[in-house]
Design an enzyme around this catalytic site. Sequence first.
Site, PDB file in Angstrom:
ATOM      1  N   SER A 156      13.153 119.103  87.826  1.00  0.00           N
ATOM      2  CA  SER A 156      13.660 120.154  88.693  1.00  0.00           C
ATOM      3  C   SER A 156      12.884 120.196  90.007  1.00  0.00           C
ATOM      4  O   SER A 156      12.877 119.220  90.749  1.00  0.00           O
ATOM      5  CB  SER A 156      13.628 121.488  87.952  1.00  0.00           C
ATOM      6  N   ASP A 201      24.448 120.043  83.673  1.00  0.00           N
ATOM      7  CA  ASP A 201      23.432 120.846  84.353  1.00  0.00           C
ATOM      8  C   ASP A 201      24.112 121.716  85.403  1.00  0.00           C
ATOM      9  O   ASP A 201      24.594 121.214  86.426  1.00  0.00           O
ATOM     10  CB  ASP A 201      22.400 119.926  85.008  1.00  0.00           C
ATOM     11  N   HIS A 259      20.141 121.731  81.838  1.00  0.00           N
ATOM     12  CA  HIS A 259      18.898 121.507  82.590  1.00  0.00           C
ATOM     13  C   HIS A 259      17.741 121.325  81.600  1.00  0.00           C
ATOM     14  O   HIS A 259      16.927 122.229  81.401  1.00  0.00           O
ATOM     15  CB  HIS A 259      18.673 122.710  83.503  1.00  0.00           C
TER      16      HIS A 259
END
Length: 659
Positions: A201, A307, A338
């Site tokens: 991320s 995601d 995610h």
Amino acid sequence: MPIRARGTRLTYRSLVVAASAALMTVLLSPAGAQGASPRESRPVYSYGNAVRESVWVDTGLDGDGNGKSDRVAVDIVRPREPAAQGRKIPVIMDASPYYSCCGRGNESQLKTYDSQGNPVQFPLHYDNYFVPRGYAFVAVDLAGTNRSDGCVDVGGRSDIQSAKAVIDWLNGRARGYTTRTGTERTGAGWSDGRTGMIGKSYDGTIANGVAATGVDGLRTIVPIGSISSWYDYYFAQGAPLYDSGPEWLSDYVESPEARARCAAVQQKLVDEAPRTGDRTKLWNERDYVQDARKVKASVFAVHGMQDLNVRTKHLGQWWDALADRGVERKIWLSQTGHVDPFDYRRAEWVDTLHRWFDHYLLGYDNGIDREPMADIERHPDQWSTDKVWPPRTTAVTTVRPGTGTAPGVGTLTRSPARPGATETFTDDPKQSETDWAADLESTTGAKAGFLTAPLAHDLRLTGSSQVTVTATPTTATAHLSAVLVDVGPDTIRDYAASGEGITTLTDRTCWGASTAGDSACFKATEARTTTVDRTVFSRGWADLGTYASAGKGRPLTPGKRYTITVDLAASDHVVSAGHRLALIVAGTDKDLIDPPDSTPTLTLDLARTSAKLPFVGGAAAFVRATAGPAPATATPRVSRPEGVAPPRPAHRIPGGSRS
């Protein structure tokens, strides 16, 4: 080898003892000697006796405007033996804003320190596993976070320079200090300068951004669920994806002292990132795709195809830009949301990552660069590979919507619709893509759906799609959504549930060596699955007002026809024989984009609307799949989709709470 503890109740003390015993066995065994196996690094160094230290690196910037150059905190753990033997080692780096505010990994681990401020716990398994194998692990606090000076600027120059300066220091090009404010200098004479960046991320986003500077010494990056353009994190072709901008994220991750001194940077993030969706200089600075030509590092990209936080548009545009540049690359695509691959394919992930770093940082010829480029999760825990991704036989094919036997339920074929054919829907901000898919075969006022006949053969779509829409709105503002749906029964990872496709268990597995303050043992996981009647597998959104320019919105003239091309997120999905492929065009996708200021009704000109879809086998594959009768036993029943919940309210933190 890792110590497997699945299904066994272990105490923390027993885990530490077992990990230490295993390490000592390797250390004392001739087979564990580094020179015995040049294709694989072995755990021959003591983790318990490793050097743990902190350095503050001068970034050369003064982000907080206090007249002093900012220093970022760099926490280091490295094996003691190589330096004593006069040998230098490579570095694995994770630069993050989350080490004190939000945590890393499935268990939200934070950095910890002893009473003298020396690092004790490094989140995740990278230190435990790789330090005994002859790597240093470096955890960098981005400017404005934890123990660093400066301000968070959400992917801008300060964020990127926080990590780039550390690579420069590792290569002797920047200044490091033993304290945050002192004058005693320290170097990285133990490092050979070769660096690999990794992170999920926000952390992986920094890796993308640093690679796009072309900095010398960065040999490889492993971005996991990472952003490639911050504009595309907050907007989709002008349509806002969140109810706030980057200033909210900056404020959330900054240390309390940084928050107090960084008001000017916060205000800049407000002023230069207007909620209109217009593309500004601020967004251009945070677009790493445009600088992909500078990338010299290899790239191992990992992403969840479902995601909905960092959507796969980020992966698709970054991957395509790297391909154009000829960058060495590898990819894993899962069915998760995610989620880190350590939490859905742990053993394979650690092994693959080990060989990747051995090849690109130690120079071992272990063959990983000659293995299939892509691993794709087809069903929960079932994977396929591709030598090249997308496969070379993939070709973009144009398919077209047409009217059907009921309003709003049309066809999807290669043939253009008759001139004058239309479909009409009214934006309903209370409905999501899940609602549209549930009513795909029914006339409803909030969407227009178009379906193929049941397929006679499997049809694979791989890569990024585009949908060109010609629509006439009744109001001065309008948002559009376009989604691709696999209509047919399946068992998938439950990406919409808590965990986004995984369930966290209570037992642990161990990956490397432990100390009393830093365990190598992490909670095991398993796939969380659900049975569905249809699956949305790609989506895209846009503000119709950006019809003339993707970076500038304009008021619409009610009753006037506009044409816009909507980019859909990259995917790799097989629509099975007996299923149908569907395209839905609608307005606001609840909890995924914000609604417009008005409630428009839009009329689609079907003759001027089409979709460009990347089929493996191209147009011939589509024609073959849709030309004949489908297997009778595979025809899906018509009902509401089971199992997948509507999208949850959109995240505003890329990987801050579940890493």
